[in-house]
Scaffold this active site. Structure first.
Site, short mmCIF file in Angstrom:
data_model
loop_
_atom_site.label_atom_id
_atom_site.label_comp_id
_atom_site.label_asym_id
_atom_site.label_seq_id
_atom_site.Cartn_x
_atom_site.Cartn_y
_atom_site.Cartn_z
N ASP A 1 -0.25 5.06 0.90
CA ASP A 1 -0.21 6.20 1.99
C ASP A 1 -0.51 5.59 3.41
O ASP A 1 -1.35 4.68 3.63
CB ASP A 1 -1.77 7.09 1.76
CG ASP A 1 -1.61 7.84 0.57
OD1 ASP A 1 -0.52 8.47 0.36
OD2 ASP A 1 -2.52 7.68 -0.34
N ASP B 1 0.88 -1.04 -0.05
CA ASP B 1 -0.16 0.17 0.17
C ASP B 1 0.87 1.16 0.07
O ASP B 1 2.05 0.85 0.19
CB ASP B 1 -0.97 -0.16 1.37
CG ASP B 1 -1.39 1.01 1.74
OD1 ASP B 1 -2.41 1.66 0.57
OD2 ASP B 1 -1.51 1.74 2.69
C1 XBP Z 1 -5.36 6.39 1.19
C2 XBP Z 1 -6.32 6.98 0.52
C3 XBP Z 1 -6.11 8.44 -0.26
C4 XBP Z 1 -5.46 9.60 0.21
C5 XBP Z 1 -5.50 10.70 -0.55
O1 XBP Z 1 -4.70 5.56 -0.02
O2 XBP Z 1 -7.59 7.01 0.81
O3 XBP Z 1 -7.43 8.75 -0.72
O4 XBP Z 1 -6.03 9.82 1.38
O5 XBP Z 1 -5.43 10.49 -1.75
P1 XBP Z 1 -3.73 4.20 0.39
P2 XBP Z 1 -6.19 11.02 -3.07
O6 XBP Z 1 -3.58 4.04 1.58
O7 XBP Z 1 -4.66 3.19 -0.41
O8 XBP Z 1 -2.49 4.26 -0.44
O9 XBP Z 1 -6.46 12.33 -2.77
O10 XBP Z 1 -5.18 10.95 -4.26
O11 XBP Z 1 -7.31 9.91 -3.25
MG MG Z 2 -3.04 3.08 3.45
#
Ligand code: XBP
Ligand code: MG
Length: 265
Positions: free
Chosen positions: A11, A9
């Site tokens: 973020d 993953d």
């Molecule tokens: C986490 C998310 C993302 C980010 C914001 O993604 O939910 O939406 O918070 O990014 P992951 P965007 O943990 O799956 O990587 O504004 O580009 O959606």
């Molecule tokens: Mg995440």
């Protein structure tokens, strides 16, 4: 089964990026004349909805903020400008990788494993983060990437993990996912992929009972992880060899039934 791939993953897992996302959302709201401020407590609630565009829509519909109705039609442009702000911060080096991430990617490649990405955020955000932290294009680091704009149903639906498996050319029980959130855990499990959780600042109190293992981070030789739940190892770091041993016993099914998408997430 033999381990063939590790799927990361982005973020919260590769890096603690959510504060940068939150700041970028707030700066863009102000720039667009929207009197909205997502503080940390509110953002923690909003993170239950994955995807920035979906998160803004959810906020307008559920929290009914001033100027919400008129902003509905502008969500794509608000989100595009927010993403540009976010990428400027990341390109400036605002967020480092979490402990053990670079090491595990390197060791996985040395061990002949494929490495992939399954994220609800968009491809340019991942490319910016990887270039800023590893000094290399993401396409050179990862064998395959499955990003939010490529699917209609984001996490906790299984689509992103199914797409990552397909692009990597491996079966669900030949891969392991590294995640930080319950939404990510459910997404991977629904695709049949076992999960190691490294909780992040926003997700530390979420339910990770169905993960194979929960550790504070992936660990470095001089910075051992703290074991929190599930499979534990005496070593200080998550390594490809440990992950391979761990999934030998994985039958391709979580220990408890996984709630279907839309329920219990
Ligand atoms: C986490 C998310 C993302 C980010 C914001 O993604 O939910 O939406 O918070 O990014 P992951 P965007 O943990 O799956 O990587 O504004 O580009 O959606
Ligand atoms: Mg995440």
């Amino acid at each position: 089964m033999t381990l063939k791939a590790i799927i990361f993953d982005v973020d919260g897992t590769l890096a603690e990026t959510e504060e940068a996302h939150r700041i970028a959302f707030n700066e863009e709201f102000a720039a667009q004349g929207l009197p909205w401020e997502w503080d940390r407590a509110l953002y923690k609630e909003l993170l239950r909805v994955t995807g920035g565009k979906e998160r803004i829509r959810h906020y307008i519909e559920e929290y009914k903020p001033p100027k919400g109705e008129e902003a509905l039609a502008r969500i794509p442009e608000i989100h595009k400008a927010k993403s540009e702000r976010y990428m400027r911060m990341i390109a400036d080096g605002a967020v480092p990788l979490r402990p053990g991430v670079e090491r595990l990617i390197r060791e996985a490649k040395e061990a002949g494993l494929k490495v992939g990405i399954a994220t609800t955020t968009s491809t340019p955000n991942v490319e910016t983060l990887i270039q800023a932290t590893l000094g290399q294009p993401a396409a050179e680091v990862f064998d395959a990437m499955a990003c939010g704009e490529e699917v209609t149903a984001k996490k906790p639906a299984p689509d992103l993990y199914e797409l990552a498996l397909e692009k990597l050319g491996v079966a669900h029980n030949e891969a392991v996912a590294i995640e930080d959130s319950r939404n990510g855990l459910l997404s991977a499990l629904r695709a049949g992929v076992p999960v190691i959780i490294t909780p992040s600042g926003y997700t530390a109190d979420e339910d990770f009972a169905d993960a194979l293992s929960v550790v504070s981070h992936l660990g470095e030789p001089d910075k051992p992880y703290e074991h929190i739940h599930g499979f534990g190892w005496a070593q200080s770091m998550v390594t490809p060899q440990m992950l391979a041993r761990m999934i030998e016993g994985w039958a391709g099914r979580p220990s408890r039934p996984v709630p279907p998408p839309g329920l219990g997430a």
